[in-house]
Write an enzyme that holds these catalytic residues in place. Structure first.
Site, PDB file in Angstrom:
ATOM      1  CE1 TYR A 162      -3.749   2.480   0.941  1.00  0.00           C
ATOM      2  CE2 TYR A 162      -2.182   3.290   2.587  1.00  0.00           C
ATOM      3  CZ  TYR A 162      -3.359   3.437   1.868  1.00  0.00           C
ATOM      4  OH  TYR A 162      -4.135   4.547   2.072  1.00  0.00           O
ATOM      5  CB  ILE A 195      -9.521   9.077   7.970  1.00  0.00           C
ATOM      6  CG1 ILE A 195      -8.546   9.831   7.065  1.00  0.00           C
ATOM      7  CG2 ILE A 195     -10.891   9.748   7.946  1.00  0.00           C
ATOM      8  CD1 ILE A 195      -8.935   9.782   5.593  1.00  0.00           C
TER       9      ILE A 195
END
Length: 270
Positions: A162, A195
């Site tokens: 990622y 987040i």
């Protein structure tokens, strides 16, 4: 004042600054993607969202079910957008995921790398390539790539593919902006830190339960693993959406080719 309370008090007027604009938000049914889609809709845009699964709540947005890790699915989305609306003005490449196992390089297979690169790098490249000719022809458009601070601050033990894919996306985005900005299309990158999405909340509850600690303690342990967040908490999805809403608006007309980090101060370098 907390951001959600600020919005509820109606102290921000979006002035329909995106009225008449056609916007596509990938991964737009949950988390930051949903918040971005709602923010653009509030500003007057006609919003199209894509994801593998339909949104949990009904809304007035055009939903296209798709798995953008597959080239044929991307072609389906492009065809439906252009055949329905004739153009696209704003493209938010928000789709991203990391589902690889922890354990560093040795546990990762070719399939782990390929699936992660498809979702986080090749999916936005395909959509850019498909929509850019029309944006260039109309001499206007905005493309936003949602990357991650892991592009510069990788966690090798758990999210190596990622992080590598997001680093590639940041570099690609800058290069693309150099090519198409002279032709009227702005290209920008937004790199969020951690987040606080609904999935994150569920994950923290699991950590708290398995470790016999509070959710607040579980959240702090994750922030410590990131090296700390000076702001003291993760970002709210709406805070990321507000940055994106500004960047695609006419108020940001001179901004292009730049990466905007929104991480509460997590990254320890300039």
């Amino acid at each position: 004042m907390p951001y959600k309370q600020f919005l509820k008090m109606g102290q921000f007027n979006f002035n329909n600054e995106l009225s008449g604009k056609i916007a596509l938000v990938t991964g737009g049914t949950k988390g930051a993607g949903r918040a971005i889609a709602e923010r653009l809709s509030q500003a007057g845009a006609i919003v199209i969202i894509t994801a593998r699964n339909a949104p949990e709540k009904q809304n007035n947005m055009h939903f296209i079910p798709s798995d953008l890790t597959k080239a044929e699915e991307a072609k389906k989305v492009v065809h439906e957008v252009l055949s329905t609306y004739g153009r696209l003005d704003i493209l938010i490449n928000n789709l991203g995921s990391s589902e690889t196992p922890a354990g560093g390089f040795a546990v990762l297979t070719d399939e782990d790398w390929e699936s992660t690169l498809q979702a986080n790098l090749l999916a936005p490249i395909r959509l850019d390539r498909a929509f850019l000719p029309q944006m260039i022809a109309q001499k206007s458009g905005v493309i936003i790539h949602i990357a991650s601070i892991q592009g510069k601050l990788p966690l090798y033990d758990s999210t190596l593919p990622y992080a590598a894919a997001k680093a590639g996306l940041i570099n690609y985005s800058k290069s693309l902006s150099n090519e198409v900005t002279p032709k009227g299309v702005r290209v920008l990158t937004v790199s969020p830190g951690w987040i606080r999405t609904e999935n994150v909340k569920v994950w923290l509850e699991r950590i708290a339960q398995s470790s016999n600690i509070s959710v607040e303690q579980a959240e702090k342990s994750v922030m410590d693993a990131l090296g700390g967040i000076p702001f003291g908490r993760p970002a709210e999805p709406e805070e990321v959406a507000e940055l994106v809403g500004f960047l695609v608006s006419p108020r940001a007309n001179y901004l292009t080719g730049t990466e905007y980090v929104i991480d509460g101060g997590t990254v320890p370098t300039i």
